[in-house]
Write a protein that holds these residues in place. Structure first.
Motif, PDB file in Angstrom:
ATOM      1  N   UNK A 182     -57.888  54.798 -49.183  1.00 27.28           N
ATOM      2  CA  UNK A 182     -58.374  54.448 -47.844  1.00 27.28           C
ATOM      3  C   UNK A 182     -58.708  52.968 -47.772  1.00 27.28           C
ATOM      4  N   UNK A 183     -59.328  52.443 -48.833  1.00 25.64           N
ATOM      5  CA  UNK A 183     -59.678  51.029 -48.859  1.00 25.64           C
ATOM      6  C   UNK A 183     -58.422  50.162 -48.877  1.00 25.64           C
ATOM      7  N   UNK A 184     -57.401  50.636 -49.620  1.00 19.43           N
ATOM      8  CA  UNK A 184     -56.138  49.895 -49.680  1.00 19.43           C
ATOM      9  C   UNK A 184     -55.481  49.846 -48.308  1.00 19.43           C
ATOM     10  N   UNK A 185     -55.507  50.985 -47.580  1.00 18.50           N
ATOM     11  CA  UNK A 185     -54.911  51.001 -46.243  1.00 18.50           C
ATOM     12  C   UNK A 185     -55.653  50.065 -45.303  1.00 18.50           C
ATOM     13  N   UNK A 186     -56.987  50.091 -45.383  1.00 19.79           N
ATOM     14  CA  UNK A 186     -57.782  49.187 -44.534  1.00 19.79           C
ATOM     15  C   UNK A 186     -57.479  47.737 -44.855  1.00 19.79           C
ATOM     16  N   UNK A 187     -57.362  47.436 -46.146  1.00 16.02           N
ATOM     17  CA  UNK A 187     -57.071  46.069 -46.534  1.00 16.02           C
ATOM     18  C   UNK A 187     -55.682  45.644 -46.065  1.00 16.02           C
ATOM     19  N   UNK A 188     -54.722  46.580 -46.180  1.00 12.50           N
ATOM     20  CA  UNK A 188     -53.366  46.266 -45.739  1.00 12.50           C
ATOM     21  C   UNK A 188     -53.318  46.016 -44.243  1.00 12.50           C
ATOM     22  N   UNK A 189     -54.024  46.866 -43.493  1.00 17.50           N
ATOM     23  CA  UNK A 189     -54.072  46.659 -42.036  1.00 17.50           C
ATOM     24  C   UNK A 189     -54.741  45.340 -41.685  1.00 17.50           C
TER      25      UNK A 189
END
Length: 348
Positions: A182-189
């Motif tokens: 989830x943190x990776x997705x937020x960072x990617x966004x």
């Protein structure tokens, strides 16, 4: 002494092990090696480099430590013997169910004359009993969960069930994995939005470093470093269960009795599988599983060492590097060892 090669003794049997030139497999084996050397081989050398030099010549096929393999090769969150064994068995069952390469174990058909000397324990995976949740669930003992040892022993009101402990560890690992995803997705966004707005992303390298993993994953320590309790032999209590698997002593006999009592009276604290024979079996299974993972589909005999990443590396408690069993250019073998090796090959 003297006519040692003619006597039917454990010391003679130990010399036969050396003559065999086979790999020696231990679990957390430093203390075991010191014990075996002193009791069945020769007086201990005065320094460590001489001791490791002697060992490297005694076991030229290599010494392998399954505790080291469990932490640094399979990266288990705990590495005491029964935990590592049951974790390997679980992962092996998953491989079998998915049709992947896996280990199979075939037991000997022992004759009736020897069957009375053989003891059995049920060690297959529990299917549903430990997975059924409920209000009466016994909490897991955090000390036993982390170290495989609890000062309260069979009187501990909390659970020492390894299957429950692994269930809990797997659940926590899955939660962390989801959080990282989830943190990776937020960072990617956020990065994509930053590119659109042409803004510089700050602190990205620090965040990546914090989310990286260095070394084997470990459980949160239950003991404060300054308050480590030492056992009767000067070892930290949390490590004592791992130190003893290969050697039967008065202490291990007491543990066997405790295990038997746990099985008789039914408290949830003890697993009851700490016996010399069971420990040897579990140690061998762990090593075979790690070998299978590292070798992949290759089954042909290859030149030694057959597991280079674990070859001659002994686990050291609290250290991030192992003890290397090597003979350096600056170390010499002990005189007692040199004399013993002459006896080994003269009487072989």
């Amino acid at each position: 002494q003297g006519n040692e090669n003619q006597s039917r003794s454990v010391r003679t049997f130990f010399l036969e092990l050396i003559r065999a030139k086979k790999p020696l497999i231990l679990h957390n084996g430093l203390i075991d090696l010191v014990f075996l050397y002193q009791c069945f081989y020769a007086h201990l050398p005065d320094n460590l480099s001489t001791f490791t030099a002697d060992l490297s010549e005694m076991f030229p096929a290599g010494i392998y430590d399954t505790k080291y393999a469990s932490e640094f090769e399979t990266r288990f969150v705990a590495s005491y013997l029964e935990y590592a064994y049951k974790k390997c068995k679980r992962e092996n069952c998953k491989l079998k169910d998915s049709g992947s390469q896996h280990l199979t174990v075939e037991f000997c058909n022992y004759p009736a004359t020897t069957s009375r000397y053989i003891d059995y324990r049920y060690c297959s995976l529990e299917e549903e009993s430990h997975n059924v949740g409920g209000g009466n669930k016994v909490p897991i003992c955090e000390k036993f969960s982390a170290y495989g040892w609890c000062p309260k022993g069979v009187t501990c009101p909390q659970s020492h069930n390894i299957d429950l402990i692994i269930d809990e560890d797997d659940r926590l690992w899955e939660e962390k994995r989801k959080k990282r995803k989830h943190k990776w997705k937020r960072r990617k966004n956020a990065e994509e939005r930053a590119k659109v707005l042409e803004q510089e992303s700050t602190g990205k390298e620090m965040e990546l470093a914090q989310n990286g993993e260095e070394g084997p994953p470990r459980k949160q320590s239950c003991y404060e470093p300054a308050e480590v309790t030492l056992g009767s032999e000067g070892r930290p209590l949390e490590d004592s269960m791992d130190v003893e698997p290969e050697v039967t002593t008065d202490t291990s006999a007491q543990q066997d009795l405790a295990s038997s009592e746990a099985e008789s009276h039914g408290p949830s604290s003890q697993a009851g599988t700490h016996r010399a024979g069971f420990d040897a079996f579990m140690t061998g299974f762990i090593m075979a599983y790690v070998w299978m993972l590292k070798k992949g589909k290759t089954t042909e005999a290859e030149a030694e060492p057959w597991l280079p990443d674990c070859h001659n590396k002994l686990y050291l408690s609290g250290k991030s590097v192992p003890l290397q069993i090597v003979k350096s250019l600056f170390s010499k073998s002990s005189k007692a060892h040199s004399q013993k090796m002459k006896l080994v090959w003269a009487s072989g």
